[in-house]
Write a protein that holds these residues in place. Structure first.
Motif, PDB file in Angstrom:
ATOM      1  N   TYR A 140       0.752  -1.112   0.080  1.00  0.00           N
ATOM      2  CA  TYR A 140       0.137  -0.107  -0.114  1.00  0.00           C
ATOM      3  C   TYR A 140       0.775   1.279   0.056  1.00  0.00           C
ATOM      4  CZ  TYR A 140      -4.705   1.934   0.536  1.00  0.00           C
ATOM      5  OH  TYR A 140      -6.053   2.473   0.497  1.00  0.00           O
ATOM      6  N   GLY A 141       1.104   1.822  -1.120  1.00  0.00           N
ATOM      7  CA  GLY A 141       2.048   2.796  -1.239  1.00  0.00           C
ATOM      8  C   GLY A 141       1.296   4.006  -1.276  1.00  0.00           C
ATOM      9  N   CYS A 142       2.354   5.094  -0.674  1.00  0.00           N
ATOM     10  CA  CYS A 142       1.736   6.513  -0.393  1.00  0.00           C
ATOM     11  C   CYS A 142       1.986   7.217  -1.801  1.00  0.00           C
ATOM     12  CB  CYS A 142       2.390   7.315   0.927  1.00  0.00           C
ATOM     13  SG  CYS A 142       4.363   7.437   0.343  1.00  0.00           S
ATOM     14  N   PRO A 143       1.700   8.398  -2.115  1.00  0.00           N
ATOM     15  CA  PRO A 143       1.764   9.328  -3.103  1.00  0.00           C
ATOM     16  C   PRO A 143       3.298   9.481  -3.464  1.00  0.00           C
ATOM     17  CG  PRO A 143       0.032  10.260  -1.833  1.00  0.00           C
ATOM     18  CD  PRO A 143       0.409   9.174  -0.972  1.00  0.00           C
ATOM     19  N   ASP A 144       4.179   9.408  -2.407  1.00  0.00           N
ATOM     20  CA  ASP A 144       5.479   9.599  -2.730  1.00  0.00           C
ATOM     21  C   ASP A 144       6.187   8.137  -2.789  1.00  0.00           C
ATOM     22  OD1 ASP A 144       6.521  12.295  -3.301  1.00  0.00           O
ATOM     23  OD2 ASP A 144       5.234  12.639  -1.566  1.00  0.00           O
ATOM     24  N   ASP A 145       5.749   7.087  -3.250  1.00  0.00           N
ATOM     25  CA  ASP A 145       6.221   5.989  -3.066  1.00  0.00           C
ATOM     26  C   ASP A 145       7.701   5.808  -3.686  1.00  0.00           C
ATOM     27  OD1 ASP A 145       5.604   3.055  -2.356  1.00  0.00           O
ATOM     28  OD2 ASP A 145       6.018   2.652  -4.468  1.00  0.00           O
ATOM     29  N   LYS A 146       7.895   6.226  -4.850  1.00  0.00           N
ATOM     30  CA  LYS A 146       9.023   6.261  -5.671  1.00  0.00           C
ATOM     31  C   LYS A 146      10.173   6.863  -4.836  1.00  0.00           C
ATOM     32  CE  LYS A 146       7.733   5.938 -10.334  1.00  0.00           C
ATOM     33  NZ  LYS A 146       7.329   6.622 -11.689  1.00  0.00           N
ATOM     34  N   ALA A 147       9.914   8.270  -4.103  1.00  0.00           N
ATOM     35  CA  ALA A 147      10.744   9.000  -3.412  1.00  0.00           C
ATOM     36  C   ALA A 147      11.129   7.987  -2.122  1.00  0.00           C
ATOM     37  CB  ALA A 147      10.198  10.220  -2.991  1.00  0.00           C
ATOM     38  N   PHE A 148      10.320   7.441  -1.391  1.00  0.00           N
ATOM     39  CA  PHE A 148      10.408   6.870  -0.072  1.00  0.00           C
ATOM     40  C   PHE A 148      11.212   5.412  -0.520  1.00  0.00           C
ATOM     41  CE2 PHE A 148       6.950   8.985   1.963  1.00  0.00           C
ATOM     42  CZ  PHE A 148       7.637   9.228   3.253  1.00  0.00           C
ATOM     43  N   ARG A 149      10.822   4.952  -1.775  1.00  0.00           N
ATOM     44  CA  ARG A 149      11.711   3.308  -1.959  1.00  0.00           C
ATOM     45  C   ARG A 149      13.110   4.176  -2.193  1.00  0.00           C
ATOM     46  NH1 ARG A 149      10.080   1.379  -6.765  1.00  0.00           N
ATOM     47  NH2 ARG A 149       8.135   2.646  -7.071  1.00  0.00           N
ATOM     48  N   TYR A 150      13.467   5.099  -2.896  1.00  0.00           N
ATOM     49  CA  TYR A 150      14.685   5.708  -3.264  1.00  0.00           C
ATOM     50  C   TYR A 150      15.559   5.766  -1.963  1.00  0.00           C
ATOM     51  CZ  TYR A 150      18.338   9.183  -3.972  1.00  0.00           C
ATOM     52  OH  TYR A 150      19.671   9.809  -4.170  1.00  0.00           O
ATOM     53  N   MET A 151      14.971   6.677  -0.957  1.00  0.00           N
ATOM     54  CA  MET A 151      15.294   6.985   0.259  1.00  0.00           C
ATOM     55  C   MET A 151      15.911   5.445   1.270  1.00  0.00           C
ATOM     56  SD  MET A 151      12.926   9.873   2.035  1.00  0.00           S
ATOM     57  CE  MET A 151      13.528   9.869   3.561  1.00  0.00           C
ATOM     58  N   ALA A 152      14.826   4.622   1.123  1.00  0.00           N
ATOM     59  CA  ALA A 152      15.217   3.317   1.970  1.00  0.00           C
ATOM     60  C   ALA A 152      16.289   2.709   1.352  1.00  0.00           C
ATOM     61  CB  ALA A 152      13.754   2.618   1.929  1.00  0.00           C
ATOM     62  N   SER A 153      16.529   2.730  -0.158  1.00  0.00           N
ATOM     63  CA  SER A 153      17.536   2.164  -0.874  1.00  0.00           C
ATOM     64  C   SER A 153      18.826   2.870  -0.616  1.00  0.00           C
ATOM     65  CB  SER A 153      17.410   1.983  -2.377  1.00  0.00           C
ATOM     66  OG  SER A 153      16.248   1.048  -2.745  1.00  0.00           O
ATOM     67  N   VAL A 154      18.834   4.166  -0.233  1.00  0.00           N
ATOM     68  CA  VAL A 154      20.139   4.849  -0.083  1.00  0.00           C
ATOM     69  C   VAL A 154      20.618   4.189   1.303  1.00  0.00           C
ATOM     70  CG1 VAL A 154      20.935   6.891   1.026  1.00  0.00           C
ATOM     71  CG2 VAL A 154      19.401   7.090  -1.110  1.00  0.00           C
ATOM     72  N   TYR A 155      19.637   4.170   2.270  1.00  0.00           N
ATOM     73  CA  TYR A 155      20.126   3.342   3.476  1.00  0.00           C
ATOM     74  C   TYR A 155      20.539   2.083   3.381  1.00  0.00           C
ATOM     75  CZ  TYR A 155      20.298   2.914   8.758  1.00  0.00           C
ATOM     76  OH  TYR A 155      20.751   2.656   9.978  1.00  0.00           O
ATOM     77  N   SER A 156      19.766   1.149   2.789  1.00  0.00           N
ATOM     78  CA  SER A 156      19.955  -0.298   2.658  1.00  0.00           C
ATOM     79  C   SER A 156      21.263  -0.576   1.967  1.00  0.00           C
ATOM     80  CB  SER A 156      18.789  -0.940   1.859  1.00  0.00           C
ATOM     81  OG  SER A 156      19.164  -2.325   1.625  1.00  0.00           O
ATOM     82  N   GLN A 157      21.474  -0.001   0.890  1.00  0.00           N
ATOM     83  CA  GLN A 157      22.718  -0.007   0.069  1.00  0.00           C
ATOM     84  C   GLN A 157      24.023   0.411   0.744  1.00  0.00           C
ATOM     85  OE1 GLN A 157      21.805   1.198  -3.879  1.00  0.00           O
ATOM     86  NE2 GLN A 157      20.016  -0.141  -4.159  1.00  0.00           N
ATOM     87  N   SER A 158      23.860   1.265   1.532  1.00  0.00           N
ATOM     88  CA  SER A 158      25.016   1.817   2.152  1.00  0.00           C
ATOM     89  C   SER A 158      25.400   0.929   3.417  1.00  0.00           C
ATOM     90  CB  SER A 158      24.762   3.341   2.618  1.00  0.00           C
ATOM     91  OG  SER A 158      24.509   4.100   1.657  1.00  0.00           O
ATOM     92  N   HIS A 159      24.421   0.115   3.784  1.00  0.00           N
ATOM     93  CA  HIS A 159      24.601  -0.784   5.017  1.00  0.00           C
ATOM     94  C   HIS A 159      25.526  -1.951   4.508  1.00  0.00           C
ATOM     95  CE1 HIS A 159      23.324  -3.450   8.298  1.00  0.00           C
ATOM     96  NE2 HIS A 159      23.239  -2.463   8.891  1.00  0.00           N
ATOM     97  N   TYR A 160      26.152  -2.373   5.610  1.00  0.00           N
ATOM     98  CA  TYR A 160      27.021  -3.572   5.473  1.00  0.00           C
ATOM     99  C   TYR A 160      26.588  -4.722   4.776  1.00  0.00           C
ATOM    100  CZ  TYR A 160      30.206  -7.500   6.756  1.00  0.00           C
ATOM    101  OH  TYR A 160      30.797  -8.567   6.701  1.00  0.00           O
ATOM    102  N   ASN A 161      25.252  -5.133   5.300  1.00  0.00           N
ATOM    103  CA  ASN A 161      24.571  -6.354   4.718  1.00  0.00           C
ATOM    104  C   ASN A 161      23.125  -6.254   4.379  1.00  0.00           C
ATOM    105  OD1 ASN A 161      24.064  -6.422   7.480  1.00  0.00           O
ATOM    106  ND2 ASN A 161      24.917  -8.583   7.571  1.00  0.00           N
ATOM    107  N   MET A 162      22.400  -5.085   4.707  1.00  0.00           N
ATOM    108  CA  MET A 162      21.052  -5.011   4.823  1.00  0.00           C
ATOM    109  C   MET A 162      20.738  -5.426   3.495  1.00  0.00           C
ATOM    110  SD  MET A 162      18.457  -1.776   5.809  1.00  0.00           S
ATOM    111  CE  MET A 162      19.083  -1.849   7.597  1.00  0.00           C
TER     112      MET A 162
END
Length: 426
Positions: free
Chosen positions: A188-210
């Motif tokens: 159930y995505g919010c109106p800014d779903d693409k922006a939120f997925r981008y933000m979440a990916s910034v965190y995940s991909q910078s993490h050691y193993n997330m």
């Protein structure tokens, strides 16, 4: 007391110590409220100009929302130390300190932490205590917990662009919506779903193993798809504060050994830094001005096709819009009493600066004075200042006239007693 080497006594956190450690980079730790048992909810702001309004994005980190998830509070304290220790030494630390206002609330639930349980002193889950968009729960402010009310007041006082809460028990970056209208477990995505997925990916991909997670693709998940919750802080921030918030699960183990905290900090360090830095490095930033006065105005910014808007600040008229890079957007700036302006942009990986100058639309609304951050009326202030100067001028003029009349009177009295001698011609 918090130990900088993350020793076995790490779980005994004492925030006011920050008040004397980082002189110049932060304002002394302030409390945004108190817990049920009266413990202050300490917040530290880290910036090159702490406590001052600037045309910069603001980010907040919150830890220990659940009392039995203490890892976030320890990691956030280490983040504060690292940023202040490495300012002007590390490029990323310098970028964050000089271009953002970072607020850190290491523990939202000190009572639950002391009791080693999820809820607060009233045994209420604080991440289910906010007003919900789908179901009318917690609508009466008198029934909300003091910790919840403190957060809601804080959001209204500050102009946050984005935020993140740190939890434990899993390893994933969670984004809105947290629930769905029919309560089913589904995406159930919010109106800014693409922006939120981008933000979440910034965190995940910078993490050691997330990002390597076998349970969550790419190490990110939509909240409603994972497990729906209602009354959560994440959705409330986005709806009522225009603040893009992530829920970050940063440790599979809720109560790891103190000796493991340094490892957890190192695994999340670059993720936290890159997430805050993304506010400056990406998105659309700018200011909104009135064409007739040249003054900044607190207009709104919308993107065509995205049913959400953010507001510019009242002080500088600055806005900071998070958008997924690599796409074309039609951006619209508007405000009551002014003609909206729109433009199409192609947002690349780098941030884009875009100012708007709005023309008055000829209605009476354009002459309506705009309130400022102090609650004053800028339309009335110049009039009061001019009137004050006029009265001061008249008072000075009256004083000089009185002195002149007194001087004339004394001269006339002297002449009456000692008439001047007539000049003698030789």
């Amino acid at each position: 007391m918090f130990q900088r080497d993350i020793s076995p006594v790490c779980y005994k956190l004492h925030l006011p110590i920050l008040s004397s450690l980082f002189e110049g980079l932060h304002k002394p730790a302030i409390s945004i409220g108190k817990s049920v048992n009266g413990s202050p909810l300490w917040v530290v702001e880290i910036s090159d100009k702490p406590g001052q309004r600037e045309a910069e994005p603001a980010f907040k980190f919150i830890g220990n929302v659940h009392g039995d998830e203490p890892v976030g509070r320890e990691v956030l304290m280490q983040l504060a130390y690292w940023l202040c220790d490495n300012y002007l030494k590390d490029p990323l630390a310098t970028l964050i300190v000089e271009n953002t206002h970072l607020h850190i609330l290491p523990t939202l639930n000190p009572d639950g932490f002391a009791l080693r349980r999820r809820g607060n002193a009233n045994n209420i889950d604080l991440n289910r205590d906010f007003p919900d968009q789908f179901f009318p729960i917690n609508d009466d402010i008198n029934y909300r917990q003091p910790e919840t009310r403190a957060i809601m007041s804080w959001i209204k006082q500050e102009h946050f662009t984005a935020s993140a809460t740190l939890h434990g028990g899993a390893l994933v970056a969670n984004y809105p919506w947290d629930g769905s209208r029919d309560k089913r477990k589904q995406y159930y995505g919010c109106p800014d779903d693409k922006a939120f997925r981008y933000m979440a990916s910034v965190y995940s991909q910078s993490h050691y193993n997330m990002s390597l997670s076998k349970e969550f693709r790419g190490g990110i998940t939509n909240g409603a798809l994972w497990y729906p919750i209602y009354g959560g802080m994440q959705d409330w921030n986005y709806i009522h504060g225009g603040c893009f918030e992530l829920t970050l699960e940063i440790s599979d183990v809720k109560w790891p050994k103190a000796s493991e905290l340094l490892v957890i900090w190192k695994q999340n360090k670059m993720s936290m830094l890159n997430l805050v830095a993304s506010l400056v490095k990406t998105g659309v930033h700018g200011r909104i001005f009135a064409a007739d006065t040249g003054r900044p105005i607190p207009g709104s910014l919308m993107v065509k096709g995205i049913d959400s808007k953010i507001s510019a600040s009242r002080t500088f008229g600055d806005y900071h819009r998070i958008l997924a890079p690599g796409e074309s957007y039609e951006v619209v700036a508007s405000m009551e009493g002014f003609t909206p302006k729109r433009t199409r942009i192609m947002l690349e990986r780098e941030a884009m600066n875009l100012d708007f100058i709005l023309d008055p639309d000829g209605t009476n609304a354009q002459t309506k004075p705009l309130p400022n951050d102090c609650g004053c009326d800028d339309g009335i202030k110049p009039f009061l200042i001019r009137e004050a100067y006029l009265w001061l001028y008249l008072l000075v003029l009256f004083f000089l006239l009185a002195l002149y009349l007194l001087f004339r009177r004394r001269i006339s009295s002297r002449l009456a007693r000692n008439p001047p001698k007539r000049p003698v011609a030789i």
